[in-house]
Design an enzyme around this catalytic site. Structure first.
Site, PDB file in Angstrom:
ATOM      1  N   SER A  81       0.866  -1.181   0.000  1.00  0.00           N
ATOM      2  CA  SER A  81       0.000   0.000   0.000  1.00  0.00           C
ATOM      3  C   SER A  81       0.894   1.219   0.000  1.00  0.00           C
ATOM      4  O   SER A  81       1.977   1.196   0.576  1.00  0.00           O
ATOM      5  CB  SER A  81      -0.876   0.049   1.251  1.00  0.00           C
ATOM      6  OG  SER A  81      -1.892  -0.901   1.166  1.00  0.00           O
ATOM      7  N   GLU A  88      -0.402  18.553  -6.600  1.00  0.00           N
ATOM      8  CA  GLU A  88      -1.695  18.504  -7.309  1.00  0.00           C
ATOM      9  C   GLU A  88      -2.620  17.453  -6.688  1.00  0.00           C
ATOM     10  O   GLU A  88      -3.518  16.958  -7.353  1.00  0.00           O
ATOM     11  CB  GLU A  88      -1.421  18.179  -8.796  1.00  0.00           C
ATOM     12  CG  GLU A  88      -0.510  19.193  -9.500  1.00  0.00           C
ATOM     13  CD  GLU A  88       0.960  19.041  -9.182  1.00  0.00           C
ATOM     14  OE1 GLU A  88       1.773  19.863  -9.609  1.00  0.00           O
ATOM     15  OE2 GLU A  88       1.289  18.065  -8.440  1.00  0.00           O
ATOM     16  N   SER A  89      -2.484  17.042  -5.460  1.00  0.00           N
ATOM     17  CA  SER A  89      -3.261  16.065  -4.674  1.00  0.00           C
ATOM     18  C   SER A  89      -2.525  14.757  -4.430  1.00  0.00           C
ATOM     19  O   SER A  89      -1.470  14.776  -3.815  1.00  0.00           O
ATOM     20  CB  SER A  89      -4.626  15.822  -5.301  1.00  0.00           C
ATOM     21  OG  SER A  89      -5.365  17.020  -5.251  1.00  0.00           O
ATOM     22  N   HIS A  94      -3.190   0.138  -3.709  1.00  0.00           N
ATOM     23  CA  HIS A  94      -3.223  -1.041  -2.817  1.00  0.00           C
ATOM     24  C   HIS A  94      -3.148  -2.251  -3.749  1.00  0.00           C
ATOM     25  O   HIS A  94      -3.893  -2.311  -4.730  1.00  0.00           O
ATOM     26  CB  HIS A  94      -4.528  -1.065  -2.023  1.00  0.00           C
ATOM     27  CG  HIS A  94      -4.756   0.198  -1.250  1.00  0.00           C
ATOM     28  ND1 HIS A  94      -4.134   0.445  -0.047  1.00  0.00           N
ATOM     29  CD2 HIS A  94      -5.474   1.302  -1.555  1.00  0.00           C
ATOM     30  CE1 HIS A  94      -4.487   1.659   0.385  1.00  0.00           C
ATOM     31  NE2 HIS A  94      -5.286   2.206  -0.529  1.00  0.00           N
ATOM     32  N   CYS A 109      -5.746  17.858  -9.170  1.00  0.00           N
ATOM     33  CA  CYS A 109      -6.461  19.131  -9.391  1.00  0.00           C
ATOM     34  C   CYS A 109      -5.573  19.982 -10.294  1.00  0.00           C
ATOM     35  O   CYS A 109      -4.423  19.601 -10.577  1.00  0.00           O
ATOM     36  CB  CYS A 109      -6.714  19.818  -8.056  1.00  0.00           C
ATOM     37  SG  CYS A 109      -5.186  20.166  -7.171  1.00  0.00           S
TER      38      CYS A 109
END
Ligand code: SAM
Length: 452
Positions: A81, A88-89, A94, A109
């Site tokens: 994970s 940008e986020s 996983h 974004c």
């Protein structure tokens, strides 16, 4: 089942209306979210935390993102994970290697085109099939903007000197069902070969330096290997006093022969290591451990120690050291009654066997069973256990188990002065005359475990 067509129509109408509504509201959205299902991927790739971290960071950078931080975790026996935090986020993943499957989130974004990241990962993961849903997130039409003084925030970002720099959090975990040891490592992979016996890797951890991992188990690290290698060799060699002919089974990292060959009495060391890849990896990336492979007194055989000892001549060795990995894969047979009976026969009278003994606090069953096997072959009072600490092994509490053929006494040190002279002459950092005696002191719960 009767279907009310009007109801379906209404639903579709509602959905279409909802879609129209959503797209009207979501055209002006804060974020874009692509939910990806990568399927029929290579299970080994799906289990490679360093490779996945590299590819996820690469996917972000390829789409022009600024990477802030990456945190990835490998779960033993399998699964990874991780998240890459970008300006940008984020990109998150996983994996289920057993299904060749990865669930990936590409949340962005601004102008970033996350489909570039998607294409990159599809290649890297060798995904034979996939599905992806794209959705807008955070419609400003549905949100109320708060008045918010962001001047200070903006300032911080502009002071950012080195956009290339980002903190990496890649964790290597060695665990069983209920207990784990995790080491944060740099993500650098110096050696990664799947040999016929096991996966051989040289990784680098921040705290313990470079380390040898076999499959997903920590074998030895630069910063604490001396704990193990000094304690597997010197207590027996000082008890024997004048050992000449030594057999080492396993020990591919070379640390055990390095310590054994410090003893001038030794005339010959035969080392039988099943996996040449381990030797190669350690010679190249752990040279301070693997520095005795060219020693004139060493005979190195790349062979299975189990078949070697079966054909060994009786009464040959003063000392047999079994420096094997855990009782899985090639090392499983290194815990059998037959193997230790053959070791007993190959020992000289007044010879000593010492074996990597697992932990009374990690795999209690293997620990106790091994001792019961040795008691059965050497005698109930001829199978002492030495306990010592290795920080990079799960629980940190580990053991060596002995078999004494004859009436030597490991717990009583003949000449502690001679030992401490040897210790300072060789710059040993764990073993000394007090540790020699102390290591055979066993706590009551261990005595209970060892009772047959
Ligand atoms: N310190 C480690 C530990 O406690 O698990 C052991 C280190 S040493 C690297 C273990 C070595 O035993 C490995 O190089 C492995 O390839 C070797 N080995 C495993 N099974 C073997 C076998 N049947 N014969 C010879 N060597 C073996």
């Amino acid at each position: 089942m009767d279907i009310d067509i009007n109801c379906v129509f209404n639903l579709v109408k509602k959905r279409n209306f909802a879609n129209i509504l959503i797209s009207k509201f979501m055209s002006n959205a804060l974020g874009n979210h692509i939910l990806v299902e990568f399927m029929n991927c290579d299970p080994h790739i799906m289990n490679d935390v360093a490779g996945i971290e590299r590819d996820m960071v690469g996917a972000a950078q390829k789409a022009g993102a600024t990477v802030i931080n990456s945190t990835f975790h490998h779960f033993s026996p399998y699964g990874v994970s991780g998240v890459v935090v970008i300006q940008e986020s984020h990109l998150a993943i996983h994996t289920w290697p057993e299904y060749g499957y990865a669930a990936v989130d590409l949340f962005t974004c601004g102008e970033m085109n996350a489909w570039i990241s998607f294409d990159h990962l599809k290649e890297c993961f060798k995904a034979k099939s996939y599905s992806a849903i794209e959705m807008k997130r955070g419609s400003v039409n549905l949100l109320t903007r708060n008045d918010f003084d962001i001047s200070t925030m903006r300032q911080k970002a502009s002071e950012w000197q080195n956009p290339e720099f980002y903190t990496r959090n890649v964790w290597f975990t060695d665990k069983d069902d209920n207990q784990a040891l995790s080491l944060r490592f740099t993500g650098e992979v110096f050696y990664d070969v799947q040999s016929p016996f096991q996966r051989v890797r040289i990784l680098e951890s921040y705290k313990y330096g470079k380390m040898l991992a076999l499959d997903d188990m920590v074998m030895t690290t630069q910063k604490d290997e001396f704990h193990y290698h000094e304690m597997i060799s010197h207590p027996a060699l000082f008890t024997l006093g004048n050992a000449k002919n030594i057999l080492v089974i396993g020990g591919g990292d070379g640390g055990t022969i390095r310590e054994v060959l410090r003893h001038e009495s030794v005339e010959k060391v035969t080392m039988v290591e099943i996996d040449g890849e381990v030797i190669k990896a350690c010679k190249e990336f752990l040279p301070e451990i693997a520095n005795s492979f060219d020693h004139p007194k060493l005979e190195l055989l790349v062979d299975d120690g189990i078949s070697f000892i079966k054909n060994a001549e009786a009464g040959t060795y003063d000392l047999i050291i079994v420096d094997g990995s855990d009782p899985v894969g090639p090392a499983e047979g290194l815990f059998s009654v037959e193997f230790y009976t053959n070791c007993y026969n190959a020992l000289k009278e007044n010879g000593i066997l010492v074996a990597q003994g697992e932990s009374p606090k990690f795999n209690e069953k293997a620990f106790a069973e091994l001792n019961h096997t040795l008691q059965g072959i050497f005698g109930s009072d001829k199978a002492p256990v030495s306990l010592f600490f290795v920080p990079t092994y799960p629980t940190g509490m580990w053991s060596f188990q002995y078999g004494i053929k004859g009436d030597l006494n490991l717990k009583k040190l003949a000449d502690s002065e001679q030992v401490d002279t040897f210790v300072s002459k060789n710059g040993l950092r764990y073993y000394n005359s007090e540790i020699h005696v102390g290591t055979f002191a066993t706590p009551n719960f261990v005595k209970e475990l060892l009772k047959k």
